[in-house]
Design a protein around this motif. Sequence first.
Motif, PDB file in Angstrom:
ATOM      1  N   ALA A 139      16.090  13.581  15.169  1.00 60.12           N
ATOM      2  CA  ALA A 139      16.257  13.383  13.721  1.00 60.12           C
ATOM      3  C   ALA A 139      17.597  13.960  13.251  1.00 60.12           C
ATOM      4  O   ALA A 139      18.254  13.377  12.375  1.00 60.12           O
ATOM      5  CB  ALA A 139      15.096  14.032  12.967  1.00 60.12           C
ATOM      6  N   PHE A 140      17.999  15.084  13.798  1.00 61.43           N
ATOM      7  CA  PHE A 140      19.308  15.642  13.446  1.00 61.43           C
ATOM      8  C   PHE A 140      20.420  14.649  13.798  1.00 61.43           C
ATOM      9  O   PHE A 140      21.387  14.492  13.045  1.00 61.43           O
ATOM     10  CB  PHE A 140      19.547  16.976  14.178  1.00 61.43           C
ATOM     11  N   HIS A 143      20.329  11.673  11.306  1.00 63.20           N
ATOM     12  CA  HIS A 143      20.724  12.012   9.926  1.00 63.20           C
ATOM     13  C   HIS A 143      22.047  12.770   9.854  1.00 63.20           C
ATOM     14  O   HIS A 143      22.378  13.304   8.788  1.00 63.20           O
ATOM     15  CB  HIS A 143      19.608  12.822   9.251  1.00 63.20           C
ATOM     16  N   ASP A 144      22.786  12.826  10.954  1.00 68.77           N
ATOM     17  CA  ASP A 144      24.055  13.580  10.958  1.00 68.77           C
ATOM     18  C   ASP A 144      23.847  14.999  10.442  1.00 68.77           C
ATOM     19  O   ASP A 144      24.564  15.461   9.544  1.00 68.77           O
ATOM     20  CB  ASP A 144      25.119  12.874  10.095  1.00 68.77           C
ATOM     21  N   GLY A 145      22.868  15.682  11.017  1.00 72.81           N
ATOM     22  CA  GLY A 145      22.542  17.024  10.541  1.00 72.81           C
ATOM     23  C   GLY A 145      23.476  18.096  11.084  1.00 72.81           C
ATOM     24  O   GLY A 145      23.092  19.271  11.140  1.00 72.81           O
ATOM     25  N   TYR A 146      24.664  17.721  11.480  1.00 77.68           N
ATOM     26  CA  TYR A 146      25.630  18.704  11.996  1.00 77.68           C
ATOM     27  C   TYR A 146      27.028  18.103  11.938  1.00 77.68           C
ATOM     28  O   TYR A 146      27.193  16.880  11.883  1.00 77.68           O
ATOM     29  CB  TYR A 146      25.311  19.088  13.453  1.00 77.68           C
ATOM     30  N   GLN A 147      28.013  19.002  11.968  1.00 76.66           N
ATOM     31  CA  GLN A 147      29.407  18.539  12.100  1.00 76.66           C
ATOM     32  C   GLN A 147      30.025  19.220  13.318  1.00 76.66           C
ATOM     33  O   GLN A 147      30.113  18.645  14.383  1.00 76.66           O
ATOM     34  CB  GLN A 147      30.170  18.805  10.814  1.00 76.66           C
ATOM     35  N   CYS A 148      30.403  20.505  13.180  1.00 77.39           N
ATOM     36  CA  CYS A 148      30.964  21.183  14.360  1.00 77.39           C
ATOM     37  C   CYS A 148      29.877  21.510  15.372  1.00 77.39           C
ATOM     38  O   CYS A 148      30.149  21.636  16.560  1.00 77.39           O
ATOM     39  CB  CYS A 148      31.699  22.451  13.951  1.00 77.39           C
ATOM     40  N   GLY A 149      28.635  21.692  14.906  1.00 74.28           N
ATOM     41  CA  GLY A 149      27.514  21.918  15.802  1.00 74.28           C
ATOM     42  C   GLY A 149      27.245  23.366  16.151  1.00 74.28           C
ATOM     43  O   GLY A 149      26.281  23.643  16.867  1.00 74.28           O
ATOM     44  N   TYR A 150      28.066  24.282  15.663  1.00 77.69           N
ATOM     45  CA  TYR A 150      27.878  25.676  16.092  1.00 77.69           C
ATOM     46  C   TYR A 150      26.551  26.251  15.600  1.00 77.69           C
ATOM     47  O   TYR A 150      25.881  26.978  16.317  1.00 77.69           O
ATOM     48  CB  TYR A 150      29.040  26.553  15.604  1.00 77.69           C
ATOM     49  N   CYS A 151      26.182  25.902  14.385  1.00 78.40           N
ATOM     50  CA  CYS A 151      24.944  26.443  13.838  1.00 78.40           C
ATOM     51  C   CYS A 151      23.715  25.656  14.284  1.00 78.40           C
ATOM     52  O   CYS A 151      22.585  26.068  14.043  1.00 78.40           O
ATOM     53  CB  CYS A 151      24.989  26.426  12.311  1.00 78.40           C
ATOM     54  N   SER A 204      22.164  18.940   3.266  1.00 75.58           N
ATOM     55  CA  SER A 204      21.381  17.787   2.799  1.00 75.58           C
ATOM     56  C   SER A 204      20.881  16.968   3.972  1.00 75.58           C
ATOM     57  O   SER A 204      19.724  16.526   4.004  1.00 75.58           O
ATOM     58  CB  SER A 204      22.239  16.911   1.874  1.00 75.58           C
ATOM     59  N   ASN A 205      21.746  16.773   4.965  1.00 78.09           N
ATOM     60  CA  ASN A 205      21.348  15.973   6.115  1.00 78.09           C
ATOM     61  C   ASN A 205      20.302  16.692   6.963  1.00 78.09           C
ATOM     62  O   ASN A 205      19.410  16.057   7.530  1.00 78.09           O
ATOM     63  CB  ASN A 205      22.576  15.637   6.958  1.00 78.09           C
ATOM     64  N   ILE A 206      20.420  18.008   7.034  1.00 74.99           N
ATOM     65  CA  ILE A 206      19.409  18.785   7.762  1.00 74.99           C
ATOM     66  C   ILE A 206      18.056  18.633   7.069  1.00 74.99           C
ATOM     67  O   ILE A 206      17.022  18.401   7.711  1.00 74.99           O
ATOM     68  CB  ILE A 206      19.823  20.268   7.829  1.00 74.99           C
ATOM     69  N   ALA A 207      18.057  18.725   5.746  1.00 76.99           N
ATOM     70  CA  ALA A 207      16.809  18.584   4.994  1.00 76.99           C
ATOM     71  C   ALA A 207      16.223  17.189   5.188  1.00 76.99           C
ATOM     72  O   ALA A 207      15.000  17.022   5.300  1.00 76.99           O
ATOM     73  CB  ALA A 207      17.049  18.862   3.510  1.00 76.99           C
TER      74      ALA A 207
END
Length: 223
Positions: A139-140, A143-151, A204-207
């Motif tokens: 799902a991440f 929904h593009d739930g990340y950009q750099c991905g570190y978190c 928002s994408n994470i949610a």
Amino acid sequence: MKGDAMEIGGDLNLSRRGVLAAGATSAAIATAPAAVGASLSPPCASATPTMPVRFTVNGKPVRLTLDTRTTLLDALREHLRLTGTKKGCDHGQCGACTVIVNGMRINSCLSLAIQHEGDEVTTIEGLGTPEHLHPMQAAFIRHDGYQCGYCTPGQICSAVSVLNEIAQGVPSHVQDDIVAHASPSNIEMRERMSGNICRCGAYSNIAEAMAEVAGIAGGETQA
Ligand code: FES
Ligand code: FES
């Protein structure tokens, strides 16, 4: 000052060479006793205290003998080479180090490894594989739930745990007056995820990813 000489005060007249020679002599005098003292001192009794600990990581039993000050985060990353769990602040402020212990999420940087005798630890590596992603991982991505991905490893571990908390009725700290003015599911999830900071601002994408996994219609959320 004239020529090579440097006059300090009224009647003190030193040459540059004299100052350097005096400095070298002082340094020799200052260090000599320390060196002699060191050779006469008893051996330093500063052996690092260690303890054995056994727990399960991603379904595999592990046994380590660790410096008692080793955090669970460092045990995972430095001793077990499970580097998916990230170190952000190392002070319990960012959530990058979130892992799941006995079904509950924790900040692994705030927990000593030796406190976890017998515990079951799940890291991002244990949630899914590239071939068989956990539904939250999939799902991440959708929904593009990340950009750099570190978190992201911490976010995903936290998100999986949050949905379990909601399913089990674990109370949150959402204020009733806030819930009354917005979608409770969105606000509640955001509140529960508030310990996971994303510098890229993918909230928002994470949610939305969480809402989809939770089965909330269309993964629709409100900002
Ligand atoms: Fe643990 Fe930031 S690294 S909370
Ligand atoms: Fe970059 Fe969250 S995706 S910090």
